[in-house]
Every structure is written in structure tokens, then in C-alpha cells.
Scaffold this motif. Sequence first.
Motif, PDB file in Angstrom:
ATOM      1  N   THR A   4     107.360  51.040  16.581  1.00 53.10           N
ATOM      2  CA  THR A   4     106.054  50.905  15.962  1.00 53.10           C
ATOM      3  C   THR A   4     106.067  51.595  14.609  1.00 53.10           C
ATOM      4  OG1 THR A   4     105.393  51.640  18.169  1.00 53.10           O
ATOM      5  CG2 THR A   4     103.690  50.845  16.763  1.00 53.10           C
ATOM      6  N   ALA A   5     105.391  50.991  13.653  1.00 53.97           N
ATOM      7  CA  ALA A   5     105.315  51.587  12.325  1.00 53.97           C
ATOM      8  C   ALA A   5     104.451  52.834  12.372  1.00 53.97           C
ATOM      9  CB  ALA A   5     104.732  50.573  11.342  1.00 53.97           C
ATOM     10  N   HIS A   6     104.857  53.849  11.642  1.00 56.93           N
ATOM     11  CA  HIS A   6     104.071  55.065  11.512  1.00 56.93           C
ATOM     12  C   HIS A   6     104.322  55.635  10.123  1.00 56.93           C
ATOM     13  CE1 HIS A   6     107.596  57.698  11.911  1.00 56.93           C
ATOM     14  NE2 HIS A   6     107.998  56.874  12.839  1.00 56.93           N
ATOM     15  N   PRO A   7     103.368  56.426   9.624  1.00 57.10           N
ATOM     16  CA  PRO A   7     103.571  57.016   8.299  1.00 57.10           C
ATOM     17  C   PRO A   7     104.671  58.067   8.353  1.00 57.10           C
ATOM     18  CG  PRO A   7     101.610  57.907   9.327  1.00 57.10           C
ATOM     19  CD  PRO A   7     102.120  56.832  10.235  1.00 57.10           C
ATOM     20  N   ASP A   8     105.085  58.538   7.198  1.00 59.42           N
ATOM     21  CA  ASP A   8     106.113  59.574   7.141  1.00 59.42           C
ATOM     22  C   ASP A   8     105.513  60.970   7.285  1.00 59.42           C
ATOM     23  OD1 ASP A   8     108.284  57.770   6.676  1.00 59.42           O
ATOM     24  OD2 ASP A   8     107.553  57.521   4.632  1.00 59.42           O
ATOM     25  N   ILE A   9     104.338  61.163   6.704  1.00 62.20           N
ATOM     26  CA  ILE A   9     103.672  62.465   6.698  1.00 62.20           C
ATOM     27  C   ILE A   9     102.198  62.239   7.016  1.00 62.20           C
ATOM     28  CG2 ILE A   9     103.085  64.490   5.274  1.00 62.20           C
ATOM     29  CD1 ILE A   9     105.528  63.648   3.482  1.00 62.20           C
ATOM     30  N   VAL A  10     101.603  63.167   7.751  1.00 66.25           N
ATOM     31  CA  VAL A  10     100.173  63.085   8.041  1.00 66.25           C
ATOM     32  C   VAL A  10      99.513  64.424   7.704  1.00 66.25           C
ATOM     33  CG1 VAL A  10     100.341  61.320   9.832  1.00 66.25           C
ATOM     34  CG2 VAL A  10     100.518  63.721  10.467  1.00 66.25           C
ATOM     35  N   VAL A  11      98.244  64.347   7.354  1.00 65.08           N
ATOM     36  CA  VAL A  11      97.406  65.534   7.221  1.00 65.08           C
ATOM     37  C   VAL A  11      96.350  65.391   8.308  1.00 65.08           C
ATOM     38  CG1 VAL A  11      95.874  66.877   5.733  1.00 65.08           C
ATOM     39  CG2 VAL A  11      97.835  65.677   4.735  1.00 65.08           C
ATOM     40  N   VAL A  12      96.393  66.320   9.255  1.00 62.77           N
ATOM     41  CA  VAL A  12      95.536  66.236  10.436  1.00 62.77           C
ATOM     42  C   VAL A  12      94.480  67.329  10.363  1.00 62.77           C
ATOM     43  CG1 VAL A  12      95.513  66.289  12.964  1.00 62.77           C
ATOM     44  CG2 VAL A  12      97.490  65.360  11.760  1.00 62.77           C
ATOM     45  N   GLY A  13      93.225  66.952  10.629  1.00 56.09           N
ATOM     46  CA  GLY A  13      92.117  67.896  10.597  1.00 56.09           C
ATOM     47  C   GLY A  13      92.076  68.783  11.823  1.00 56.09           C
ATOM     48  N   PRO A  14      91.220  69.788  11.815  1.00 53.90           N
ATOM     49  CA  PRO A  14      91.103  70.727  12.930  1.00 53.90           C
ATOM     50  C   PRO A  14      90.759  70.048  14.266  1.00 53.90           C
ATOM     51  CG  PRO A  14      89.846  71.500  11.027  1.00 53.90           C
ATOM     52  CD  PRO A  14      90.334  70.128  10.703  1.00 53.90           C
ATOM     53  N   GLY A  62      91.842  67.073  15.094  1.00 54.85           N
ATOM     54  CA  GLY A  62      92.889  66.103  15.414  1.00 54.85           C
ATOM     55  C   GLY A  62      92.749  64.767  14.703  1.00 54.85           C
ATOM     56  N   GLU A  63      91.717  64.607  13.864  1.00 55.77           N
ATOM     57  CA  GLU A  63      91.542  63.351  13.145  1.00 55.77           C
ATOM     58  C   GLU A  63      92.508  63.295  11.964  1.00 55.77           C
ATOM     59  OE1 GLU A  63      88.665  66.091  10.930  1.00 55.77           O
ATOM     60  OE2 GLU A  63      89.544  65.961  12.911  1.00 55.77           O
ATOM     61  N   TYR A  64      92.909  62.088  11.603  1.00 54.79           N
ATOM     62  CA  TYR A  64      93.789  61.902  10.460  1.00 54.79           C
ATOM     63  C   TYR A  64      92.953  61.958   9.186  1.00 54.79           C
ATOM     64  CZ  TYR A  64      97.350  60.446  13.760  1.00 54.79           C
ATOM     65  OH  TYR A  64      98.255  60.416  14.788  1.00 54.79           O
ATOM     66  N   LEU A  65      93.216  62.951   8.341  1.00 54.97           N
ATOM     67  CA  LEU A  65      92.510  63.091   7.076  1.00 54.97           C
ATOM     68  C   LEU A  65      93.193  62.291   5.977  1.00 54.97           C
ATOM     69  CD1 LEU A  65      91.841  66.945   7.161  1.00 54.97           C
ATOM     70  CD2 LEU A  65      90.299  65.087   7.856  1.00 54.97           C
ATOM     71  N   MET A  66      94.535  62.216   6.057  1.00 55.21           N
ATOM     72  CA  MET A  66      95.307  61.494   5.057  1.00 55.21           C
ATOM     73  C   MET A  66      96.665  61.149   5.651  1.00 55.21           C
ATOM     74  SD  MET A  66      96.191  62.544   1.108  1.00 55.21           S
ATOM     75  CE  MET A  66      96.916  64.102   1.525  1.00 55.21           C
ATOM     76  N   ILE A  67      97.168  59.972   5.306  1.00 60.80           N
ATOM     77  CA  ILE A  67      98.518  59.599   5.719  1.00 60.80           C
ATOM     78  C   ILE A  67      99.335  59.317   4.467  1.00 60.80           C
ATOM     79  CG2 ILE A  67      97.870  58.807   8.013  1.00 60.80           C
ATOM     80  CD1 ILE A  67      97.888  55.964   7.058  1.00 60.80           C
ATOM     81  N   CYS A 127      92.068  55.977   9.175  1.00 63.63           N
ATOM     82  CA  CYS A 127      92.166  56.965   8.104  1.00 63.63           C
ATOM     83  C   CYS A 127      91.765  56.297   6.788  1.00 63.63           C
ATOM     84  CB  CYS A 127      93.598  57.494   8.019  1.00 63.63           C
ATOM     85  SG  CYS A 127      93.789  58.820   6.839  1.00 63.63           S
ATOM     86  N   SER A 128      90.867  56.923   6.035  1.00 60.27           N
ATOM     87  CA  SER A 128      90.364  56.287   4.819  1.00 60.27           C
ATOM     88  C   SER A 128      91.083  56.713   3.545  1.00 60.27           C
ATOM     89  CB  SER A 128      88.862  56.545   4.675  1.00 60.27           C
ATOM     90  OG  SER A 128      88.613  57.925   4.578  1.00 60.27           O
ATOM     91  N   VAL A 129      92.071  57.620   3.649  1.00 64.65           N
ATOM     92  CA  VAL A 129      92.812  58.067   2.474  1.00 64.65           C
ATOM     93  C   VAL A 129      94.313  57.966   2.752  1.00 64.65           C
ATOM     94  CG1 VAL A 129      93.289  60.001   0.910  1.00 64.65           C
ATOM     95  CG2 VAL A 129      90.975  59.664   1.805  1.00 64.65           C
ATOM     96  N   ARG A 181      93.803  71.100   2.061  1.00 63.58           N
ATOM     97  CA  ARG A 181      93.521  72.502   2.390  1.00 63.58           C
ATOM     98  C   ARG A 181      92.962  72.684   3.795  1.00 63.58           C
ATOM     99  NH1 ARG A 181      90.811  72.719  -2.691  1.00 63.58           N
ATOM    100  NH2 ARG A 181      92.410  73.096  -4.240  1.00 63.58           N
ATOM    101  N   ILE A 182      92.068  71.783   4.224  1.00 61.38           N
ATOM    102  CA  ILE A 182      91.457  71.971   5.548  1.00 61.38           C
ATOM    103  C   ILE A 182      92.328  71.426   6.674  1.00 61.38           C
ATOM    104  CG2 ILE A 182      89.111  72.014   4.675  1.00 61.38           C
ATOM    105  CD1 ILE A 182      88.760  69.164   5.754  1.00 61.38           C
ATOM    106  N   GLY A 183      93.299  70.602   6.325  1.00 57.72           N
ATOM    107  CA  GLY A 183      94.149  69.995   7.349  1.00 57.72           C
ATOM    108  C   GLY A 183      95.491  70.674   7.500  1.00 57.72           C
ATOM    109  N   GLU A 184      96.254  70.145   8.415  1.00 59.02           N
ATOM    110  CA  GLU A 184      97.627  70.595   8.630  1.00 59.02           C
ATOM    111  C   GLU A 184      98.561  69.482   8.174  1.00 59.02           C
ATOM    112  OE1 GLU A 184     100.726  71.588  12.245  1.00 59.02           O
ATOM    113  OE2 GLU A 184      98.602  71.402  12.701  1.00 59.02           O
ATOM    114  N   VAL A 185      99.459  69.809   7.253  1.00 55.84           N
ATOM    115  CA  VAL A 185     100.428  68.843   6.733  1.00 55.84           C
ATOM    116  C   VAL A 185     101.639  68.881   7.652  1.00 55.84           C
ATOM    117  CG1 VAL A 185     101.901  68.223   4.781  1.00 55.84           C
ATOM    118  CG2 VAL A 185      99.648  69.230   4.365  1.00 55.84           C
TER     119      VAL A 185
END
Length: 161
Positions: free
Chosen positions: A3-13, A15-20, A48-50, A139-143
Motif C-alpha cells: 500500500t502506498a504511504h508517505p515518507d514522513i508524517v507530522v502527527v498531532g497530539p 494522533g491525527e495527521y497534521l501534514m504528510i 490530511c489537508s496539508v 511545532r505542535i506535532g511529532e515529525v
Amino acid sequence: MNTAHPDIVVVGPDGEYLMIVEVKLGDSSSRRQEAFRQMKHLMASMGCSVGLVVLGEYVFLLRDSLEKSHGESIDVVGEAKLPDSLLPSADESWGGVRSLEFEARVQQWLEKLKHTANSDVLPDDLGELLGEPILSLIRIGEVRAAGPRWSRLASKMAVNV
């Protein structure tokens, strides 16, 4: 099935995806169009919208205006040149797999941005592209890596043996 997946994710506190983030070493118009198509699909499927697409020396910002469903309102909203320090070197610790090294460098760069006070430390075009809204997401997410790089490195090295 792979399955396709991004290389890097930024996950919010929560667990939502803030950025891929999708990272590709080379850049050509066909590769660019395929990367944008894949990113739009990933953004829509992951809710994810960004998204950032890093292609060679350039980074592209994609946003979903959420005006339409199924990713139909996702557009490329800007691009900027990456600092030369992010481009892969001849570091042999990656076993000659420059694409994985590039991916790791982009992730480290995003992690450093997390601790940056503002966009003043970025080149003008990149600072303008990312701006406070994107830097705030970082800043608010985890890279983190979206999948294990070491297994891809091991499989590439096994082929070369």
C-alpha cells in the motif's frame, strides 16, 4: 499487497495527521506529476489537508481547501528551493542509497524546524512558502518516518550483493 504511504508524517497530539511529506530524489515533469497525483491520493485517503512534496532541489506545498470531496479540491499552492545543505552527499553509511539519505535529511530538517522560533532562519522563498501556519503544525506535532527506512535499505543492499 504493497500500500502506498508517505515518507514522513507530522502527527498531532491526538494522533491525527497534521501534514504528510513525500520525498523523491530526482525531478522531471513526469515524476512531478506522478508525485502530485500520489500526494493528492494520500492526503484524501488519510484525511490530511496539508502535504509537502520534496522533489530534488524543490519543495511544493499542497493544500486541500475542503470545498469538494475525495481530494478534488487539493491544489499545489506554492514552491520553493531547498537549501543545498539538505541535498544528499556522498556519505557511504547509506550504502549508496541516496534516496534514503535524502529522505532522512529532509526529516531531520523538519525536526529542526520544530525548535525554530520563526521562519527568519529560512531562505526568503522557503520561509514564505512554509510561513507560520505550516511551522505551527510542525511545532505542535511529532515529525516521524511513515515506515522503516532500514528495511528498504537492507532490501536494496541485498539486491546489490
